[in-house]
Motif scaffolding. Structure first.
Motif, mmCIF file in Angstrom:
data_model
loop_
_atom_site.group_PDB
_atom_site.id
_atom_site.type_symbol
_atom_site.label_atom_id
_atom_site.label_comp_id
_atom_site.label_asym_id
_atom_site.label_seq_id
_atom_site.Cartn_x
_atom_site.Cartn_y
_atom_site.Cartn_z
ATOM 1 N N ASN A 3 -42.425 0.830 3.429
ATOM 2 C CA ASN A 3 -41.078 1.004 3.916
ATOM 3 C C ASN A 3 -41.097 2.035 5.023
ATOM 4 O OD1 ASN A 3 -38.364 1.438 4.317
ATOM 5 N ND2 ASN A 3 -37.852 1.419 2.163
ATOM 6 N N ASP A 4 -40.646 1.660 6.216
ATOM 7 C CA ASP A 4 -40.590 2.563 7.352
ATOM 8 C C ASP A 4 -39.350 2.262 8.161
ATOM 9 O OD1 ASP A 4 -42.376 4.646 7.841
ATOM 10 O OD2 ASP A 4 -43.989 3.282 8.365
ATOM 11 N N ALA A 5 -38.828 3.278 8.814
ATOM 12 C CA ALA A 5 -37.642 3.108 9.649
ATOM 13 C C ALA A 5 -37.785 3.970 10.888
ATOM 14 C CB ALA A 5 -36.376 3.489 8.883
ATOM 15 N N GLU A 32 -27.990 2.825 20.576
ATOM 16 C CA GLU A 32 -28.600 3.611 19.506
ATOM 17 C C GLU A 32 -28.610 2.722 18.271
ATOM 18 O OE1 GLU A 32 -27.771 7.774 17.078
ATOM 19 O OE2 GLU A 32 -26.466 7.203 18.732
ATOM 20 N N TYR A 33 -29.787 2.497 17.726
ATOM 21 C CA TYR A 33 -29.897 1.600 16.579
ATOM 22 C C TYR A 33 -31.057 2.001 15.690
ATOM 23 C CZ TYR A 33 -33.595 -0.941 19.160
ATOM 24 O OH TYR A 33 -34.729 -1.294 19.838
ATOM 25 N N ILE A 34 -31.077 1.446 14.487
ATOM 26 C CA ILE A 34 -32.128 1.745 13.517
ATOM 27 C C ILE A 34 -32.810 0.443 13.114
ATOM 28 C CG2 ILE A 34 -32.614 2.621 11.194
ATOM 29 C CD1 ILE A 34 -30.163 4.468 11.558
ATOM 30 N N VAL A 35 -34.132 0.484 13.047
ATOM 31 C CA VAL A 35 -34.923 -0.636 12.549
ATOM 32 C C VAL A 35 -35.629 -0.131 11.290
ATOM 33 C CG1 VAL A 35 -36.816 -2.222 13.020
ATOM 34 C CG2 VAL A 35 -35.264 -1.557 14.868
ATOM 35 N N ASP A 36 -35.365 -0.790 10.172
ATOM 36 C CA ASP A 36 -35.911 -0.415 8.865
ATOM 37 C C ASP A 36 -36.796 -1.569 8.389
ATOM 38 O OD1 ASP A 36 -36.351 0.833 6.431
ATOM 39 O OD2 ASP A 36 -34.369 0.361 5.621
ATOM 40 N N SER A 43 -34.579 -4.817 8.646
ATOM 41 C CA SER A 43 -33.140 -4.639 8.789
ATOM 42 C C SER A 43 -32.875 -3.869 10.075
ATOM 43 C CB SER A 43 -32.569 -3.854 7.604
ATOM 44 O OG SER A 43 -32.796 -4.549 6.403
ATOM 45 N N VAL A 44 -31.912 -4.329 10.852
ATOM 46 C CA VAL A 44 -31.529 -3.681 12.103
ATOM 47 C C VAL A 44 -30.058 -3.326 11.993
ATOM 48 C CG1 VAL A 44 -31.383 -3.899 14.610
ATOM 49 C CG2 VAL A 44 -33.222 -5.067 13.371
ATOM 50 N N PHE A 45 -29.706 -2.065 12.315
ATOM 51 C CA PHE A 45 -28.324 -1.599 12.274
ATOM 52 C C PHE A 45 -27.993 -0.918 13.601
ATOM 53 C CE2 PHE A 45 -25.203 1.805 11.419
ATOM 54 C CZ PHE A 45 -24.136 1.009 11.050
ATOM 55 N N VAL A 46 -26.861 -1.278 14.195
ATOM 56 C CA VAL A 46 -26.448 -0.724 15.480
ATOM 57 C C VAL A 46 -25.441 0.404 15.263
ATOM 58 C CG1 VAL A 46 -25.365 -1.205 17.704
ATOM 59 C CG2 VAL A 46 -26.860 -2.902 16.651
ATOM 60 N N VAL A 47 -25.812 1.598 15.695
ATOM 61 C CA VAL A 47 -24.925 2.752 15.629
ATOM 62 C C VAL A 47 -23.959 2.711 16.814
ATOM 63 C CG1 VAL A 47 -24.818 5.282 15.640
ATOM 64 C CG2 VAL A 47 -26.700 4.111 14.466
#
Length: 97
Positions: A3-5, A32-36, A43-47
């Motif tokens: 598990n890495d982000a 600005e986004y996060i890739v987990d 999983s990709v989440f857009v801040v």
């Protein structure tokens, strides 16, 4: 890797940039986004901003906007989803945000 982000911050006009994982490609659109990444999915989440997400082979591209995420796993359909506050806050907390 279990598990890495990673949290990405790119200013608009910063040039082409993408994150490739075993499950997905997340291409930045000044954001600005996060890739987990786990063994099972990405999983990709857009801040803030917009991110194009597709399967690792470049197929099935979707565009995520602020507050949206997508979970990409082999053989499972994916689409932009507005993430609930608990899930978004839990992910952001991993980065002290």
């Amino acid at each position: 890797m279990e598990n890495d982000a990673v949290l990405i911050q790119r200013p608009p006009g910063g040039g082409a940039f993408e994150i490739r994982t075993p499950h997905a490609i997340a291409a930045v659109r000044g954001t600005e986004y996060i890739v987990d990444v786990t063994l099972e999915q990405t999983s990709v989440f857009v801040v803030r901003g917009k991110v194009a997400v597709s399967r690792a082979n470049g197929s099935e591209t979707v565009l995520l906007t602020q507050g949206e995420g997508a979970d990409v796993a082999p053989g499972v359909p994916f689409a932009p989803v507005r993430w609930g506050v608990p899930r978004a806050e839990a992910l952001l907390a991993r980065f002290g945000r």
